[in-house]
Design an enzyme around this catalytic site. Sequence first.
Site: not given
Length: 363
Positions: A204-206, A283
Site C-alpha cells: 500500500l502506498h497511495r 492499492d
Amino acid sequence: MNVLSIVGARPNFMKVAPLHRAFLSQPNTQSKIVHTGQHYDHLLSDIFIRQLDLPQPDHFLNALPGSPTQQMADMMHKFDAVLHAEQPDWVLVVGDVTSTLACARVAAQRGVRVAHVEAGLRSGDDRMPEEFNRIETDRIADVLFVTEQSGLDNLRREGISHEKVHFVGNVMIDSLVQYRQKATKLNTLTLLGVFPQQYVLITLHRPANVDTETGLEKLLQLIRGIAQHKTVLFPIHPRTRANLTQFGLMDRLVAIPGVRLLEPQGYLEFLNLMDNASLVITDSGGIQEETTYLNVPCLTFRHSTERPVTVDLGTNQLLDDLKPETALRKVKEILDGRVKTGQVPPLWDGQAAGRIARILTSL
C-alpha cells in the site's frame, strides 16, 4: 522508424521492456529509451533493467525531486533537448505518471507524434493526479492503445476519433507471461521462510491510505488481524515507510507477530511472491491486473479502479475504505476458500507489444 519510449516509475519498465524488443524486431526500426528519473533508486532501477533484459537507458533526465508541478517543468525542459537531438518519429508513453504527461506535452509542442499505451483508463476520481494525467495524455496522443473494453467506451464517450484507437491487450501481461517461469525458479520463498498459499502479500502506498496517522492506524489494525491467520509479507514502499516513521508507528508494526517487513522487491521476486500468495492486498493499478492473470485473489483499497475489467472478469474486489472490521471479514472469507472465480480478459495473451509495434510501423 525511430521511437523514443519513456520510463519514469518502476511499473513503466515492465511495460516498455516488451515494447522495446518488439520494435527492434521490426525492419528499419530504431528503439531508444528515455528514463526521466521521476522515481529513481539506483539499485532497484538496475535490478529492473537487468531482470527485464533491457539495455541501459539511452537518456537519463535525472528529474529534480519536488512537487509534481516542479518535476513536470524540469522533465519538460530536459526532454525538449533530447527531442531536439534525436528527432524521433514517435514518442511512446505508457501509463499515467507525471513523466507520461510531461513528455507527451513536449512531443506535441515539437510536432512529434505521440503514442499512448494503456489509453482510455478512467477511475472517475478527479482527486487522483493520475486521472488528470490519463485524460490529458489521451487528448494529446495521435494513436491510443487500449488494454480493455472500458478504455474503448471511455474514449468513445470523450469524443476521441475511433481511427486513432486500437484495442491491443496489455503489455504488463506480456512481461508477466515471458518471465513467470523464470520467477518460479527463484528461491524467494525459501529465503523468507514461507510456503506457497501460507501468506498474505500486502503493498500500500497511495496518499489516501498512508498519508495520515488515522489511515496508518487502520492499516496496523488490519495487519494485526490478518497475522492471526496467515503470515503477512509487507514490502514497504518508501512513502509508507516514511509516514510510519513520522507518526511513530514503525515500532508497533515491527512488534506484530507473524509480520515480515521487506524492502521493495525486484520484478521477478515480487512476481514470485504474488504467484504463491493466498491473497494480495494493494492499492496499486498494475497489481490488480497481474493478480487477475495469475488467478490470485486481490483486495484493492480504493474508492474506484481505472481497471474495471479486473473486477468484472478478474479476481479483484474493491473495498472503498480501509475499515479494518469490514476488510477482515472479507479477508477471512477468502482465506476460508470463498474466493471469487476470475478469468483472463480478452487479448491478455502476451502478444500486445507485437501488435503495437506492427501498428506503429504501418502508420
